[in-house]
Design a protein around this motif. Structure first.
Motif, short mmCIF file in Angstrom:
data_model
loop_
_atom_site.label_atom_id
_atom_site.label_comp_id
_atom_site.label_asym_id
_atom_site.label_seq_id
_atom_site.Cartn_x
_atom_site.Cartn_y
_atom_site.Cartn_z
N ALA A 318 10.33 0.21 -2.19
CA ALA A 318 9.49 1.41 -2.14
C ALA A 318 8.14 1.18 -2.80
CB ALA A 318 10.21 2.58 -2.81
N GLU A 319 8.09 0.25 -3.75
CA GLU A 319 6.82 -0.05 -4.44
C GLU A 319 5.83 -0.76 -3.53
OE1 GLU A 319 7.84 -2.21 -7.92
OE2 GLU A 319 8.82 -0.52 -8.92
N THR A 320 6.31 -1.32 -2.42
CA THR A 320 5.43 -2.09 -1.52
C THR A 320 4.83 -1.25 -0.41
OG1 THR A 320 7.24 -2.74 -0.03
CG2 THR A 320 6.87 -4.12 -1.97
N ILE A 321 5.11 0.05 -0.38
CA ILE A 321 4.61 0.91 0.70
C ILE A 321 4.21 2.26 0.14
CG2 ILE A 321 6.97 1.68 1.24
CD1 ILE A 321 6.10 1.89 4.19
N ASP A 322 3.13 2.82 0.67
CA ASP A 322 2.66 4.12 0.18
C ASP A 322 3.32 5.25 0.98
OD1 ASP A 322 0.79 5.00 2.47
OD2 ASP A 322 0.08 2.98 1.98
N THR A 323 3.27 6.45 0.40
CA THR A 323 3.95 7.61 0.99
C THR A 323 3.39 7.96 2.36
OG1 THR A 323 4.26 8.46 -1.26
CG2 THR A 323 4.66 9.99 0.54
N ASN A 324 2.07 7.86 2.53
CA ASN A 324 1.46 8.19 3.81
C ASN A 324 2.01 7.31 4.94
OD1 ASN A 324 -0.90 9.36 5.50
ND2 ASN A 324 -1.17 7.14 5.68
#
Length: 548
Positions: A318-324
């Motif tokens: 999850a740290e490698t991708i942003d919420t958008n």
């Protein structure tokens, strides 16, 4: 003869009903206070315990030896109800007994007092299947029932029941059983049956049951038949056609890194193994949903029902991708999930989806645009960009190299562009103007895959009643998928119906048509756009500095 696990382990008292504590407590309080209602409506998805709870309740209200408001299951009334030997507890399947005559017969029987028990209990399963006339016939009985009659109506679709019926019942909504509770119940059953089961395997079964305990026990039954007294994680994957958790993380990583080749390779391996593409879409949606939850919450025990080590891996990814970007991917996958229901070729639809989610340049959504801007910002910040200093005239000349010599002015070249547009034949203009209608007709025909591929057409040309549908070179994938006789015939048919014109259709790449070579060839559409934007931004900054 083998007896299904869900029948062997059907709960016989309230304490064995899993995941419905709010309902059990209310019913037990009513029994304790002698405040039993005359009509109940049990709502909820399949396998959540509606019928089991109704049967327990029918014994509890008639038990002569209650203990803590639980049926003893040993007195004469309890034994006869358990063995279906009493006339005082009647279970009716409304799916096959849904006529007015069936309900009229029930009304006649209601008039007679119980033979032995205190209450006559009528359990009507799938009550939403009753006809309108049958509901009307039932309404009179529900309005003025005898004091010794209790109706328990069970349904998976309460919205189909008339309001007049709903208003006369006490409604209880059965929740989906949590993965944790289902896993715990299966572990108990495995211990009783002497079966060794991997914790990860039980968790996977529980997640695939979608909150239905009965479905989970049916899958467990299959696994026991498949493997015997030892159930492993890989065996459950093999049986369900699910995706291995390691494969799921690998595929998600390739999507996050926008590695189209690896995404398609993993998809191809998945299909070669004989797995169902629809299962892959569902598993991917669950996976990216879990990543989104990890981004916004630290308390994950109740939200994500997975082993601790898997949750740790989710947090890292999850740290490698942003919420958008997560929202963008989930939207695309949800569209693909809907498309799978009507698609005649799920594999192609999934391949198009993979390309779309792995490369934002193929997606026109707001989230995709934001992602492309972020990629551009990262390139600018890293300084990993190369800008060739060339004059504006030279740029325009190169762009139109087949129409103009290198020493022409920008103004003259712009005139050429306008002239080129005006010289387009009427047939080409007609196709361009009507292309959205053609795509809409394909949507109405439920040919979503062909429609999705044809949305990325670059241009058209017509020569001797042949319509060339032209893609840029980086769309060779779309050309190979469209270039089959059946697909070509379908496209010709739709064009004929929409335009009232007959054309032979050919799919082509720009490099294959020398007379249409009016634009530079692009190795990667998205990268070229980024380079152009960067070039323009830097030129503007330079001009601004020089003016100062």
């Amino acid at each position: 003869m083998h007896k299904a696990l869900y029948r062997v382990y059907r709960p016989k008292n309230f304490s064995n009903v899993i995941g419905q504590e709010h309902i059990v407590r209310t019913l037990k309080n009513q029994i304790e206070n002698n405040n039993v209602g005359h009509a109940y409506l049990f709502c909820g998805t399949r396998g959540t315990g509606k019928t089991s709870t109704a049967k327990i309740f029918s014994r509890a209200v008639n038990c002569t030896n209650l203990h803590n408001d639980e049926p003893c299951n040993e007195c004469e009334n309890c034994r006869e109800i358990l063995e279906d030997k009493t006339m005082d507890v009647v279970e009716i399947d409304a799916a096959s007994n849904n006529s007015v005559d069936d309900i009229r017969e029930l009304r006649e029987n209601v008039k007679y007092s119980p033979a032995k028990a205190k209450y006559k209990v009528y359990i009507i399963d799938e009550v939403h299947m009753l006809s309108q006339g049958a509901f009307n016939a039932l309404l009179k009985t529900l309005e003025e029932p005898p004091s010794y009659v209790i109706f328990i109506l069970a349904t998976t679709e309460p919205h189909k029941i008339p309001a007049t019926i709903l208003s006369r019942c006490q409604r209880f909504d059965f929740k989906r059983v949590t993965v944790k509770d289902i896993s715990s119940r299966m572990r108990y059953i495995c211990e009783k049956e002497g079966i060794e089961a991997d914790e990860k395997a039980l968790n996977l079964i529980a997640r695939n049951s979608q909150g239905a305990l009965r479905d989970a026990l049916s899958i467990l039954d299959q696994c026991i038949s498949f493997e015997g007294n030892k159930i492993s994680y890989n065996d459950v994957i093999e049986l369900l056609g699910s995706v291995n958790i390691e494969q799921l993380f690998d595929l998600a990583e390739s999507i996050i890194k926008e590695d189209t080749r690896k995404s398609l390779q993993i998809l191809n391996d998945f299909i070669i193994w004989g797995k169902d593409v629809r299962n892959l879409v569902n598993d991917l949606i669950d996976h990216f949903r879990n990543l989104m939850v990890c981004k916004i919450s630290n308390d994950l025990d109740e939200i994500i029902s997975l082993p601790e080590e898997t949750i740790d891996l989710l947090k890292q990814q999850a740290e490698t991708i942003d919420t958008n970007n997560l929202i963008r991917i989930l939207n695309i996958l949800s569209e693909a999930q809907d498309g799978m229901k009507i698609s005649s070729n799920p594999r192609v639809l999934m391949e198009v989806t993979m390309m779309k989610i792995a490369q934002p340049m193929f997606d026109e959504s707001k989230e995709a645009l934001i992602k492309r801007i972020e990629n551009l910002e990262q390139k600018i910040e890293s300084g990993n960009i190369k800008v060739n200093h060339i004059s504006t005239n030279q740029t325009v000349d190169n762009f139109n190299e087949n129409n103009q010599q290198n020493n022409n002015t920008v103004e003259k070249q712009e005139d050429e562009n306008i002239e080129y547009e005006n010289l387009k034949g009427d047939d080409i203009k007609l196709v361009e103007k009507s292309w959205k209608k053609i795509l809409q007709k394909m949507k109405e025909d439920k040919n979503q895959v062909i429609r999705a591929l044809l949305q990325d057409v670059d241009s058209f040309n017509i020569s001797e009643d042949t319509l060339y549908i032209i893609f840029t070179d980086n769309y060779s994938f779309a050309k190979s998928r469209l270039d089959s006789p059946a697909t070509i015939q379908y496209v010709e048919k739709v064009i004929r119906e929409v335009l009232n014109r007959s054309f032979s259709v050919k799919i082509a790449l720009k490099s294959q048509l020398s007379n249409l070579n009016t634009q530079i060839k692009k190795e990667d559409k998205g990268e070229q756009i980024l380079k152009n934007i960067v070039s323009e931004d830097i030129l503007e900054v330079k001009d601004s500095i020089e003016k100062r």
